[in-house]
Design a protein around this motif. Structure first.
Motif, short mmCIF file in Angstrom:
data_model
loop_
_atom_site.label_atom_id
_atom_site.label_comp_id
_atom_site.label_asym_id
_atom_site.label_seq_id
_atom_site.Cartn_x
_atom_site.Cartn_y
_atom_site.Cartn_z
N ALA A 381 0.83 -1.21 0.00
CA ALA A 381 0.00 0.00 0.00
C ALA A 381 0.87 1.26 0.00
O ALA A 381 0.55 2.25 -0.67
N VAL A 382 1.98 1.20 0.74
CA VAL A 382 2.90 2.34 0.79
C VAL A 382 3.52 2.58 -0.58
O VAL A 382 3.57 3.71 -1.08
N ILE A 383 3.99 1.51 -1.19
CA ILE A 383 4.64 1.63 -2.50
C ILE A 383 3.65 2.15 -3.54
O ILE A 383 3.98 3.02 -4.36
N GLU A 384 2.42 1.64 -3.50
CA GLU A 384 1.40 2.10 -4.44
C GLU A 384 1.09 3.58 -4.24
O GLU A 384 0.91 4.33 -5.21
N ALA A 385 1.05 4.01 -2.96
CA ALA A 385 0.78 5.42 -2.67
C ALA A 385 1.89 6.31 -3.21
O ALA A 385 1.63 7.43 -3.69
N VAL A 386 3.12 5.83 -3.15
CA VAL A 386 4.25 6.59 -3.69
C VAL A 386 4.16 6.66 -5.22
O VAL A 386 4.33 7.73 -5.83
N LYS A 387 3.86 5.52 -5.83
CA LYS A 387 3.78 5.48 -7.28
C LYS A 387 2.66 6.38 -7.81
O LYS A 387 2.79 6.98 -8.89
N LYS A 388 1.57 6.48 -7.08
CA LYS A 388 0.44 7.31 -7.50
C LYS A 388 0.63 8.78 -7.15
O LYS A 388 -0.19 9.62 -7.53
N GLY A 389 1.67 9.06 -6.36
CA GLY A 389 1.93 10.44 -5.99
C GLY A 389 1.21 10.88 -4.73
O GLY A 389 1.29 12.07 -4.37
N ALA A 390 0.50 9.97 -4.06
CA ALA A 390 -0.20 10.34 -2.83
C ALA A 390 0.80 10.61 -1.71
O ALA A 390 0.57 11.48 -0.87
N ILE A 391 1.89 9.84 -1.70
CA ILE A 391 2.99 10.09 -0.76
C ILE A 391 4.16 10.60 -1.57
O ILE A 391 4.68 9.91 -2.45
N LYS A 392 4.59 11.82 -1.27
CA LYS A 392 5.69 12.43 -2.04
C LYS A 392 7.05 12.24 -1.35
O LYS A 392 8.08 12.21 -2.01
N HIS A 393 7.04 12.12 -0.03
CA HIS A 393 8.32 12.06 0.67
C HIS A 393 8.13 11.44 2.05
O HIS A 393 7.05 11.54 2.65
N PHE A 394 9.21 10.81 2.53
CA PHE A 394 9.26 10.28 3.91
C PHE A 394 10.33 11.05 4.68
O PHE A 394 11.42 11.30 4.16
#
Length: 544
Positions: A381-394
């Motif tokens: 879910a984390v990886i998918e969120a990054v790929k979709k741009g929902a998560i931009k940075h940690f």
């Protein structure tokens, strides 16, 4: 009487405590700690030489951990306990010497530490400690002495992690071998600046091993932490507050208080223990009280029960609660009751005699338990969120908390971080913002508490797993480390990060006083370490 101690972030005037430690350490205690390290060096020389003859002494290994750990900031302030440790160092040294001679080995070192004999009375011991001073090669260059101190302070943190793991039955002789080799090397004029850089970074390598051991020890004993909501209020009834880091002490206390009508609360870095399945099964293990170690004087005075200090973090107890506080393990303060051999009955008796909380109180809750397994279980879910741009940075925003001005930076950083970023945190630095409601991104909380400083291994494993998932190096991830430091375990963790080649770390509130400009330049050139500036400038630079 004067002293000199520069091992923590809050050291006086940014150079060193010379009258009394900011931590409360007296010059006499500072001198005895210096002398203990000197005696330990003599023991280490024999231990290092003994290994060449196949002599490996488990008692010496454990003592090496405990002696170094006893000199970590906010651990042992008791002159008599330090004197006993010095005596033990000499006893073990002479035992090793006899074994070595018996097997035909020789000690060729001319270092006076191998023949040091402690004085018989405390005042004379203090004089010896003042004469010894900091454990560095006084004839070496300033930069080499700086590296020796960096290594030594990292070794103290490493020893703390090794001791935590040992208590739970996990050890690796490579840890003791490194500590003894490194101690024995101080004063070796044949070592170059590059040799000292190598030895210092090796501390980070061995600390990674120790943290892996500790992770294994904790999870095998208590299960992998799971996301857990921890109450910040309290229940009506008798109460015991546990601070520090020691999971084994907490487990034993939970066992011994079961059915006695006492609720157990955590303080400081014990908060993440609520996430361990084996500890969660105790129904009287209730909630969390207070914040970080430096606030204990104002928080402990209002706690209506008994208090247990495990591992480091103790401050001078106020008269208001001095009779209610107990120490365990290596922790010691003059005049404070000490729990020995795991028998918590005096602590329990004290708690039963105190009023406890007179009514229930609701104050909300915080989440903990996001160690590596919890995060990696939702990695897809984390990886998918990054790929979709929902998560931009940690951002990993964590480390040690402290009282020195400038630490509000970390609260501001977390609050101003864009809403499409996720904050990982660990150690007591999180108490600057642990109760902030930052929301979530697609069901993933924006604030993830990885655990204690002892759980830095978990954070590293999360970063490694993400780098594999994205098929890139850790340094190429949308991940930035913004760290606060206070004591020597933080130094050990930083050396581990450098050993792993992690770059672009921001650190504050101030840089270590024991690092010279030339050594700092090496870190900047090789790892691009940066001091924190302003929140706005740092966020802009990171996210540009």
């Amino acid at each position: 009487m004067t002293m000199f101690c520069n091992q923590c972030e809050q050291t006086a005037k940014g150079t060193g405590c010379t009258v009394v430690g900011v931590c409360g350490k007296k010059p006499t205690v500072a001198a005895l700690q210096d002398l203990l390290l000197y005696a330990l060096k003599g023991l280490a020389i024999f231990a290092h030489e003994g290994r060449k003859q196949g002599i490996i002494d488990e008692e010496v290994n454990l003592f090496t951990y405990q002696a170094l750990f006893s000199t970590v900031t906010n651990v042992n302030f008791d002159e008599q306990r330090l004197q006993d440790l010095i005596t033990q160092a000499i006893t073990l040294r002479e035992k090793l010497k006899s074994q070595l001679v018996g097997q035909g080995g020789k000690i060729t070192s001319a270092d006076p530490a191998v023949a040091f004999q402690p004085a018989s009375d405390l005042d004379a011991l203090v004089e010896q400690g003042q004469a010894v001073g900091l454990l560095t090669d006084k004839e070496a260059t300033e930069d080499i002495q700086s590296l020796q101190l960096t290594m030594l302070y990292g070794m103290k943190g490493l020893a703390a992690y090794a001791d935590h793991a040992y208590i739970l039955g996990k050890s690796d002789d490579r840890v003791a071998a490194y500590l003894q080799k490194a101690l024995a090397s101080i004063g070796d004029n044949n070592l170059t600046l590059q040799d000292w850089i190598g030895l210092t970074l090796q501390c980070g390598e061995i600390n990674y091993l120790a943290m892996e051991l500790l992770d294994s020890a904790n999870t095998e004993a208590y299960g992998h932490p799971v996301p857990t909501a921890v109450p910040l209020g309290h229940k009506k009834g008798k109460a015991i507050l546990v601070s520090g880091h020691d999971l084994k002490d907490l487990e034993e206390l939970l066992k011994q208080t079961e059915g006695k009508g006492i609720y157990i609360y955590t303080h400081g870095e014990m908060l993440p223990t609520h996430g361990y399945p084996f500890l969660k099964k105790y129904s009287h293990f209730y909630g969390h009280y207070g914040t970080a170690w430096q606030n204990q004087k104002k928080e402990f005075k209002d706690f209506p029960g008994a208090i247990l200090m495990t591992t480091n973090c103790i401050q001078e107890p106020q008269d208001l609660y001095k009779d209610n506080i107990f120490t365990s393990g290596l922790v010691a303060w003059p005049g404070v009751n000490h729990v020995s051999k795991g028998d918590f009955s005096p602590l329990i008796e004290k708690a039963l005699g105190l009023p406890g909380f007179t009514e229930d109180e609701e104050k909300g809750q915080v989440l903990t338990g996001f160690a590596r397994n919890s995060i990696l279980n939702v990695a897809d879910a984390v990886i998918e969120a990054v790929k979709k741009g929902a998560i931009k940075h940690f951002f990993l925003v964590g480390g040690c908390d402290g009282a020195k001005p400038g630490r509000s930076y970390y609260t501001d950083f977390v609050e101003k971080a864009p809403k499409d970023t996720v904050i990982l945190t660990l150690a007591c630095g999180k108490f600057r913002f642990f109760d902030r409601q930052l929301g979530d991104i697609g069901g993933i909380p924006r604030l993830l508490d990885v655990g204690q400083c002892n759980d830095a291994y978990s954070a590293i494993q999360v970063a490694v797993a993400l780098s594999k998932a994205f098929d890139c190096e850790v340094n190429d991830l949308p991940l930035s480390l913004v760290l606060s430091w206070y004591e020597q375990k933080a130094v050990a963790i930083l050396l581990t990060l450098l050993h792993l080649g992690i770059k672009n770390i921001r650190i504050g509130p101030s840089l270590p006083a024991f690092i010279t400009p030339n050594v700092l330049q090496v870190l900047v050139d090789n790892f691009n370490i940066k001091p924190i500036s302003t929140v706005e400038e740092d966020l802009a630079a990171i996210l540009s």
